[in-house]
Scaffold this motif. Structure first.
Motif, PDB file in Angstrom:
ATOM      1  N   VAL A 154       0.816  -1.214   0.000  1.00  0.00           N
ATOM      2  CA  VAL A 154       0.000   0.000   0.000  1.00  0.00           C
ATOM      3  C   VAL A 154       0.853   1.269   0.000  1.00  0.00           C
ATOM      4  O   VAL A 154       0.424   2.312  -0.468  1.00  0.00           O
ATOM      5  CB  VAL A 154      -0.960  -0.006   1.208  1.00  0.00           C
ATOM      6  CG1 VAL A 154      -1.836   1.236   1.244  1.00  0.00           C
ATOM      7  CG2 VAL A 154      -1.833  -1.265   1.196  1.00  0.00           C
ATOM      8  N   GLY A 155       2.061   1.195   0.513  1.00  0.00           N
ATOM      9  CA  GLY A 155       2.851   2.401   0.715  1.00  0.00           C
ATOM     10  C   GLY A 155       3.369   3.045  -0.549  1.00  0.00           C
ATOM     11  O   GLY A 155       3.594   4.256  -0.590  1.00  0.00           O
ATOM     12  N   SER A 156       3.584   2.280  -1.599  1.00  0.00           N
ATOM     13  CA  SER A 156       4.178   2.819  -2.823  1.00  0.00           C
ATOM     14  C   SER A 156       3.111   3.506  -3.662  1.00  0.00           C
ATOM     15  O   SER A 156       2.341   2.859  -4.372  1.00  0.00           O
ATOM     16  CB  SER A 156       4.846   1.698  -3.623  1.00  0.00           C
ATOM     17  OG  SER A 156       5.444   2.208  -4.789  1.00  0.00           O
ATOM     18  N   ASP A 157       3.059   4.849  -3.576  1.00  0.00           N
ATOM     19  CA  ASP A 157       2.087   5.618  -4.357  1.00  0.00           C
ATOM     20  C   ASP A 157       2.736   6.836  -5.010  1.00  0.00           C
ATOM     21  O   ASP A 157       2.055   7.802  -5.346  1.00  0.00           O
ATOM     22  CB  ASP A 157       0.909   6.035  -3.477  1.00  0.00           C
ATOM     23  CG  ASP A 157       1.319   6.934  -2.311  1.00  0.00           C
ATOM     24  OD1 ASP A 157       2.533   7.175  -2.149  1.00  0.00           O
ATOM     25  OD2 ASP A 157       0.433   7.390  -1.568  1.00  0.00           O
ATOM     26  N   ALA A 158       4.040   6.770  -5.179  1.00  0.00           N
ATOM     27  CA  ALA A 158       4.799   7.820  -5.874  1.00  0.00           C
ATOM     28  C   ALA A 158       6.016   7.156  -6.507  1.00  0.00           C
ATOM     29  O   ALA A 158       6.466   6.106  -6.043  1.00  0.00           O
ATOM     30  CB  ALA A 158       5.219   8.915  -4.900  1.00  0.00           C
ATOM     31  N   PRO A 159       6.552   7.733  -7.566  1.00  0.00           N
ATOM     32  CA  PRO A 159       7.643   7.055  -8.278  1.00  0.00           C
ATOM     33  C   PRO A 159       8.848   6.721  -7.412  1.00  0.00           C
ATOM     34  O   PRO A 159       9.560   5.753  -7.694  1.00  0.00           O
ATOM     35  CB  PRO A 159       8.014   8.060  -9.377  1.00  0.00           C
ATOM     36  CG  PRO A 159       6.773   8.847  -9.602  1.00  0.00           C
ATOM     37  CD  PRO A 159       6.115   8.962  -8.260  1.00  0.00           C
ATOM     38  N   SER A 160       9.086   7.489  -6.361  1.00  0.00           N
ATOM     39  CA  SER A 160      10.270   7.246  -5.538  1.00  0.00           C
ATOM     40  C   SER A 160      10.053   6.223  -4.430  1.00  0.00           C
ATOM     41  O   SER A 160      11.005   5.780  -3.797  1.00  0.00           O
ATOM     42  CB  SER A 160      10.723   8.566  -4.890  1.00  0.00           C
ATOM     43  OG  SER A 160       9.708   9.069  -4.023  1.00  0.00           O
ATOM     44  N   LYS A 161       8.814   5.828  -4.208  1.00  0.00           N
ATOM     45  CA  LYS A 161       8.512   4.941  -3.081  1.00  0.00           C
ATOM     46  C   LYS A 161       8.542   3.478  -3.506  1.00  0.00           C
ATOM     47  O   LYS A 161       8.112   3.121  -4.610  1.00  0.00           O
ATOM     48  CB  LYS A 161       7.145   5.273  -2.485  1.00  0.00           C
ATOM     49  CG  LYS A 161       7.064   6.653  -1.862  1.00  0.00           C
ATOM     50  CD  LYS A 161       5.673   6.898  -1.306  1.00  0.00           C
ATOM     51  CE  LYS A 161       5.539   8.287  -0.720  1.00  0.00           C
ATOM     52  NZ  LYS A 161       4.176   8.553  -0.232  1.00  0.00           N
ATOM     53  N   ARG A 162       9.021   2.632  -2.596  1.00  0.00           N
ATOM     54  CA  ARG A 162       9.102   1.200  -2.904  1.00  0.00           C
ATOM     55  C   ARG A 162       9.252   0.417  -1.604  1.00  0.00           C
ATOM     56  O   ARG A 162      10.009   0.815  -0.723  1.00  0.00           O
ATOM     57  CB  ARG A 162      10.297   0.921  -3.815  1.00  0.00           C
ATOM     58  CG  ARG A 162      10.318  -0.502  -4.325  1.00  0.00           C
ATOM     59  CD  ARG A 162      11.512  -0.760  -5.225  1.00  0.00           C
ATOM     60  NE  ARG A 162      11.385  -2.057  -5.855  1.00  0.00           N
ATOM     61  CZ  ARG A 162      12.341  -2.669  -6.540  1.00  0.00           C
ATOM     62  NH1 ARG A 162      13.513  -2.063  -6.698  1.00  0.00           N
ATOM     63  NH2 ARG A 162      12.154  -3.850  -7.076  1.00  0.00           N
ATOM     64  N   GLU A 163       8.547  -0.734  -1.514  1.00  0.00           N
ATOM     65  CA  GLU A 163       8.611  -1.553  -0.307  1.00  0.00           C
ATOM     66  C   GLU A 163       9.021  -2.998  -0.568  1.00  0.00           C
ATOM     67  O   GLU A 163       9.504  -3.667   0.335  1.00  0.00           O
ATOM     68  CB  GLU A 163       7.245  -1.541   0.395  1.00  0.00           C
ATOM     69  CG  GLU A 163       6.817  -0.155   0.867  1.00  0.00           C
ATOM     70  CD  GLU A 163       5.479  -0.175   1.568  1.00  0.00           C
ATOM     71  OE1 GLU A 163       5.437   0.075   2.788  1.00  0.00           O
ATOM     72  OE2 GLU A 163       4.460  -0.433   0.883  1.00  0.00           O
ATOM     73  N   LEU A 164       8.850  -3.506  -1.781  1.00  0.00           N
ATOM     74  CA  LEU A 164       9.078  -4.914  -2.086  1.00  0.00           C
ATOM     75  C   LEU A 164      10.322  -5.100  -2.953  1.00  0.00           C
ATOM     76  O   LEU A 164      10.548  -4.367  -3.913  1.00  0.00           O
ATOM     77  CB  LEU A 164       7.873  -5.519  -2.815  1.00  0.00           C
ATOM     78  CG  LEU A 164       6.496  -5.317  -2.166  1.00  0.00           C
ATOM     79  CD1 LEU A 164       5.451  -6.094  -2.945  1.00  0.00           C
ATOM     80  CD2 LEU A 164       6.503  -5.701  -0.695  1.00  0.00           C
TER      81      LEU A 164
END
Length: 311
Positions: free
Chosen positions: A212-222
């Motif tokens: 759920v956290g990745s909602d912008a090009p710079s964000k990533r969790e996996l």
């Protein structure tokens, strides 16, 4: 034009109402009954703005959300703030103006619950929540509405905050994201991380991972290995390719969008030991469905107050 407050948003619809209306919205999107979901992203260091718009059932909604993660420290205010405006799609007349962060929190958790309803193992009883921000408690409530969750394990970057959250929600504390995820049948990642922290060896066979956290090009969790091995379901594929986990590994095959799973036109999980990833970027279709339902409820229960734009 009506205006409703945060407390009215909380009161007018129940968490279960949100789950059902968001499920219906995904189905409507899959049937082609909504206008295209549009997303714009504006960096404004040290924060960012998300602008989302879509239409459904004769109305159009536009949301402007500001994400400034230093607000709690600098202003003692939540990190996310914004507004939604709802319009009549046939004549452009403004109908409703409301605070958006509460709607976003409730509709995001509802979308995760819809994914859990259709993609998690039927007997899933352990939930791992990675992140202790505004979305965490709402996700626990929503997921408990669709699965018999008996055990919640939580991990967060701030040990003191994590301990408080765990105490308030009868949860166990994990030392690492992997320690929490390995115990769980449903894993929800809710952080603004820009570096992946959850990989294939952290997740048990049969788990559903809602990213759920990745909602912008710079964000990533996996990590790549988790995406490569999992069955990938998106909320809206083109948006996930722009800002979600799919953005960071675009060659990952997408099995289906969630609306197609809801309709039954495509399948998600094939076997009990499949790992399924739901790439959730949050769509404007969810916002407009929630705003329309809130407008209907506000008129029914005489909530809100007139907003005199033309005095």
């Amino acid at each position: 034009m009506l205006m409703i407050t945060q407390s009215e948003i909380e009161r007018l619809l129940t968490p279960s109402d949100y789950i059902d209306l968001i499920e219906d919205a995904f189905a409507a999107y899959a049937r082609g009954e909504t206008t295209p979901s549009r997303l714009s992203h504006l960096d404004s260091p040290p924060g960012e703005f998300h602008i989302k718009a879509s239409g459904i059932g004769g109305v159009v909604a536009v949301k402007i959300g500001a994400c400034f993660y230093d607000r709690p420290a600098t202003l003692d205010l939540p990190s996310i703030v914004g507004v939604i405006a709802l319009f009549d799609a046939t004549n452009g007349q403004p109908l409703l103006f409301l605070e958006s962060a509460t709607v976003t929190r409730l509709r995001t958790a509802a979308a995760t619950a819809v994914a859990v309803r259709h993609l998690a193992l039927p007997d899933a009883a352990t939930l791992a929540v990675l992140g202790t921000g505004a979305q965490a408690a709402t996700h626990i409530t929503a997921i408990r509405a669709v699965r018999p969750i008996e055990r919640v394990i939580v991990w967060g970057r701030d040990p003191a905050k994590t301990a408080r959250f765990a105490h308030e929600h009868a949860a166990e504390v994990a030392r690492t994201p992997g320690e929490a995820a390995m115990e769980a049948s449903v894993v929800v990642t809710l952080t603004p991380s820009t570096r992946p922290y959850l990989g294939l060896t952290d997740v048990r066979p049969g788990a559903l991972v809602a990213a759920v956290g990745s909602d912008a090009p710079s964000k990533r969790e996996l990590h790549d290995d988790l995406l490569a091995a999992a069955t990938l379901i998106t909320d809206v594929t083109h948006q996930c390719a722009a800002v979600g986990e799919l953005h960071h590994r675009p060659q990952t095959p997408v099995k289906a969008e969630l609306g197609e799973i809801v309709l039954g036109t495509k399948t998600g999980r094939q076997h009990a030991d499949d790992i399924v990833v739901f790439d959730s970027t949050g769509t404007a279709v969810q916002d407009v469905a929630a705003a329309q339902a809130l407008y209907t409820a506000a008129r029914k229960y005489s909530a809100g107050r007139p907003l005199p734009l033309w005095d």
